[in-house]
Design a protein around this motif. Structure first.
Motif, PDB file in Angstrom:
ATOM      1  N   THR A  46       8.153  14.425   4.237  1.00  0.00           N
ATOM      2  CA  THR A  46       8.352  13.992   5.619  1.00  0.00           C
ATOM      3  C   THR A  46       8.579  12.486   5.593  1.00  0.00           C
ATOM      4  N   PHE A  47       9.827  12.076   5.797  1.00  0.00           N
ATOM      5  CA  PHE A  47      10.160  10.662   5.706  1.00  0.00           C
ATOM      6  C   PHE A  47       9.624   9.876   6.896  1.00  0.00           C
ATOM      7  N   PHE A  48       9.753  10.442   8.081  1.00  0.00           N
ATOM      8  CA  PHE A  48       9.368   9.720   9.292  1.00  0.00           C
ATOM      9  C   PHE A  48       8.001  10.218   9.754  1.00  0.00           C
ATOM     10  N   ARG A  49       6.968   9.666   9.155  1.00  0.00           N
ATOM     11  CA  ARG A  49       5.600  10.015   9.509  1.00  0.00           C
ATOM     12  C   ARG A  49       4.779   8.734   9.577  1.00  0.00           C
ATOM     13  N   PRO A  50       3.763   8.708  10.427  1.00  0.00           N
ATOM     14  CA  PRO A  50       2.935   7.497  10.516  1.00  0.00           C
ATOM     15  C   PRO A  50       2.077   7.328   9.270  1.00  0.00           C
ATOM     16  N   VAL A  51       2.096   6.131   8.707  1.00  0.00           N
ATOM     17  CA  VAL A  51       1.288   5.812   7.527  1.00  0.00           C
ATOM     18  C   VAL A  51       0.484   4.557   7.836  1.00  0.00           C
ATOM     19  N   PRO A  52      -0.811   4.685   8.111  1.00  0.00           N
ATOM     20  CA  PRO A  52      -1.625   3.502   8.417  1.00  0.00           C
ATOM     21  C   PRO A  52      -1.769   2.611   7.196  1.00  0.00           C
ATOM     22  N   PRO A  53      -1.969   1.316   7.387  1.00  0.00           N
ATOM     23  CA  PRO A  53      -2.046   0.389   6.244  1.00  0.00           C
ATOM     24  C   PRO A  53      -3.134   0.736   5.242  1.00  0.00           C
ATOM     25  N   PHE A  54      -4.292   1.239   5.730  1.00  0.00           N
ATOM     26  CA  PHE A  54      -5.387   1.492   4.799  1.00  0.00           C
ATOM     27  C   PHE A  54      -5.122   2.699   3.903  1.00  0.00           C
ATOM     28  N   ALA A  55      -4.075   3.488   4.193  1.00  0.00           N
ATOM     29  CA  ALA A  55      -3.771   4.648   3.353  1.00  0.00           C
ATOM     30  C   ALA A  55      -3.324   4.238   1.954  1.00  0.00           C
ATOM     31  N   TRP A  56      -2.834   2.992   1.806  1.00  0.00           N
ATOM     32  CA  TRP A  56      -2.399   2.508   0.494  1.00  0.00           C
ATOM     33  C   TRP A  56      -3.587   2.110  -0.380  1.00  0.00           C
ATOM     34  N   HIS A  57      -4.703   1.769   0.248  1.00  0.00           N
ATOM     35  CA  HIS A  57      -5.843   1.210  -0.478  1.00  0.00           C
ATOM     36  C   HIS A  57      -6.800   2.326  -0.884  1.00  0.00           C
ATOM     37  N   LYS A  58      -6.466   3.001  -1.981  1.00  0.00           N
ATOM     38  CA  LYS A  58      -7.278   4.069  -2.542  1.00  0.00           C
ATOM     39  C   LYS A  58      -7.406   3.849  -4.043  1.00  0.00           C
ATOM     40  N   GLU A  59      -8.180   4.702  -4.677  1.00  0.00           N
ATOM     41  CA  GLU A  59      -8.208   4.713  -6.137  1.00  0.00           C
ATOM     42  C   GLU A  59      -7.110   5.654  -6.613  1.00  0.00           C
ATOM     43  N   TRP A  60      -6.243   5.132  -7.493  1.00  0.00           N
ATOM     44  CA  TRP A  60      -5.086   5.891  -7.951  1.00  0.00           C
ATOM     45  C   TRP A  60      -5.124   6.051  -9.466  1.00  0.00           C
ATOM     46  N   PRO A 104       9.470   3.299   7.906  1.00  0.00           N
ATOM     47  CA  PRO A 104       8.702   4.490   8.287  1.00  0.00           C
ATOM     48  C   PRO A 104       8.578   5.474   7.133  1.00  0.00           C
ATOM     49  N   GLY A 105       7.467   6.182   7.116  1.00  0.00           N
ATOM     50  CA  GLY A 105       7.261   7.180   6.082  1.00  0.00           C
ATOM     51  C   GLY A 105       6.609   6.652   4.829  1.00  0.00           C
ATOM     52  N   GLY A 106       6.027   5.455   4.887  1.00  0.00           N
ATOM     53  CA  GLY A 106       5.314   4.935   3.727  1.00  0.00           C
ATOM     54  C   GLY A 106       6.214   4.383   2.649  1.00  0.00           C
ATOM     55  N   ILE A 107       7.234   3.608   3.016  1.00  0.00           N
ATOM     56  CA  ILE A 107       8.149   2.995   2.055  1.00  0.00           C
ATOM     57  C   ILE A 107       7.961   1.481   2.093  1.00  0.00           C
ATOM     58  N   LEU A 108       7.772   0.887   0.922  1.00  0.00           N
ATOM     59  CA  LEU A 108       7.591  -0.558   0.801  1.00  0.00           C
ATOM     60  C   LEU A 108       8.596  -1.107  -0.203  1.00  0.00           C
ATOM     61  N   LEU A 109       9.310  -2.159   0.204  1.00  0.00           N
ATOM     62  CA  LEU A 109      10.258  -2.844  -0.672  1.00  0.00           C
ATOM     63  C   LEU A 109       9.778  -4.270  -0.917  1.00  0.00           C
ATOM     64  N   GLN A 110       9.867  -4.707  -2.165  1.00  0.00           N
ATOM     65  CA  GLN A 110       9.605  -6.095  -2.537  1.00  0.00           C
ATOM     66  C   GLN A 110      10.693  -6.529  -3.518  1.00  0.00           C
ATOM     67  N   VAL A 111      11.450  -7.546  -3.146  1.00  0.00           N
ATOM     68  CA  VAL A 111      12.518  -8.038  -4.016  1.00  0.00           C
ATOM     69  C   VAL A 111      12.488  -9.561  -4.013  1.00  0.00           C
ATOM     70  N   PRO A 112      12.988 -10.189  -5.074  1.00  0.00           N
ATOM     71  CA  PRO A 112      13.011 -11.657  -5.104  1.00  0.00           C
ATOM     72  C   PRO A 112      14.047 -12.214  -4.138  1.00  0.00           C
ATOM     73  N   ARG A 113      13.704 -13.314  -3.502  1.00  0.00           N
ATOM     74  CA  ARG A 113      14.668 -13.987  -2.634  1.00  0.00           C
ATOM     75  C   ARG A 113      15.782 -14.634  -3.456  1.00  0.00           C
ATOM     76  N   VAL A 114      15.408 -15.195  -4.603  1.00  0.00           N
ATOM     77  CA  VAL A 114      16.370 -15.852  -5.485  1.00  0.00           C
ATOM     78  C   VAL A 114      16.015 -15.502  -6.928  1.00  0.00           C
ATOM     79  N   ILE A 115      17.023 -15.131  -7.725  1.00  0.00           N
ATOM     80  CA  ILE A 115      16.841 -14.897  -9.158  1.00  0.00           C
ATOM     81  C   ILE A 115      17.461 -16.070  -9.901  1.00  0.00           C
ATOM     82  N   VAL A 116      16.672 -16.719 -10.736  1.00  0.00           N
ATOM     83  CA  VAL A 116      17.141 -17.894 -11.466  1.00  0.00           C
ATOM     84  C   VAL A 116      17.316 -17.538 -12.937  1.00  0.00           C
ATOM     85  N   HIS A 117      18.071 -18.376 -13.638  1.00  0.00           N
ATOM     86  CA  HIS A 117      18.330 -18.152 -15.061  1.00  0.00           C
ATOM     87  C   HIS A 117      17.042 -18.265 -15.874  1.00  0.00           C
TER      88      HIS A 117
END
Length: 217
Positions: A46-60, A104-117
């Motif tokens: 289910t892509f479009f489902r509510p995911v509260p912030p604390f749902a990420w903070h578990k033991e994995w 929505p659906g518990g998707i998080l993206l993190q990418v660099p603003r700038v990639i340097v040599h």
């Protein structure tokens, strides 16, 4: 500093576009409307489902697979994910050079603003596919690697390349210690704040006791 635009080689590769594609084995594209009309079965997320912030903070715990140009393919088991490696719980990233986006659906993206040599830009994707299933992808991207040119008046760079890859398949194995008391036990709902009348009706109990009583079914 002090370099005029166009007077020399680029100092960094800036992020200018991020694309997210959702695919599923269904008769209709996965949208909020189609999922509400025909809820996906267990074999489809289910892509479009509510995911509260604390749902990420578990033991994995789970498995991890990595690839590198010299180390090749490697895989191992993760008995318990360490806090320093739980980057999915830090949505804004670990440095100022991080652009982040929650979808929505518990998707998080993190990418660099700038990639340097000379420094790999870390691109991360985390998907909380289910409340007990966390999928993560981490890729190291290299850019602005100089080319050897026969003409010294020319400057050339190799196209961006993949320097490393890591894929994690994690399952929830427990709750974190010192979890917030505002999360009801065995539920995923936030407890509403108590009113003054409810606090007064606690028969002299402390505020902590009043909160515990309110959390009891």
């Amino acid at each position: 500093a002090g370099v005029e635009p166009g007077s020399g080689p680029p100092q960094g590769l800036k992020l200018f576009r991020a694309m997210v594609s959702r695919e599923a084995l269904r008769t209709a594209p996965p949208t909020a409307e189609t999922e509400a009309e025909n809820p996906p079965k267990d074999s489809n997320p289910t892509f479009f489902r509510p995911v509260p912030p604390f749902a990420w903070h578990k033991e994995w715990g789970g498995t991890s697979w990595t690839w590198g140009p010299t180390s090749g393919n490697r895989g191992w088991a993760i008995e318990k994910l360490e806090e320093v490696d739980a980057w999915h719980g830090r949505p804004t990233g670990d440095s100022p050079n991080v652009w982040n986006l929650r979808l929505p659906g518990g998707i998080l993206l993190q990418v660099p603003r700038v990639i340097v040599h000379g420094e790999a830009g870390i691109c991360r994707l985390a998907w909380l596919a289910k409340d007990d299933t966390l999928l993560r992808l981490e890729a190291g991207v290299l850019a602005l690697e100089p080319m050897m040119m026969d003409d010294d008046s020319l400057v050339g760079f190799y196209p961006p390349s993949l320097g490393s890859m890591r894929c994690d398949v994690l399952k929830k194995i427990g709750e974190l210690e010192n979890a917030s008391m505002f999360i009801k036990k065995d539920e995923q709902d936030l407890m509403r704040p108590l009113s003054e009348e409810e606090l007064s009706a606690s028969n002299g109990d402390s505020g902590l006791d009043a909160i515990k009583n309110a959390m009891t079914p």
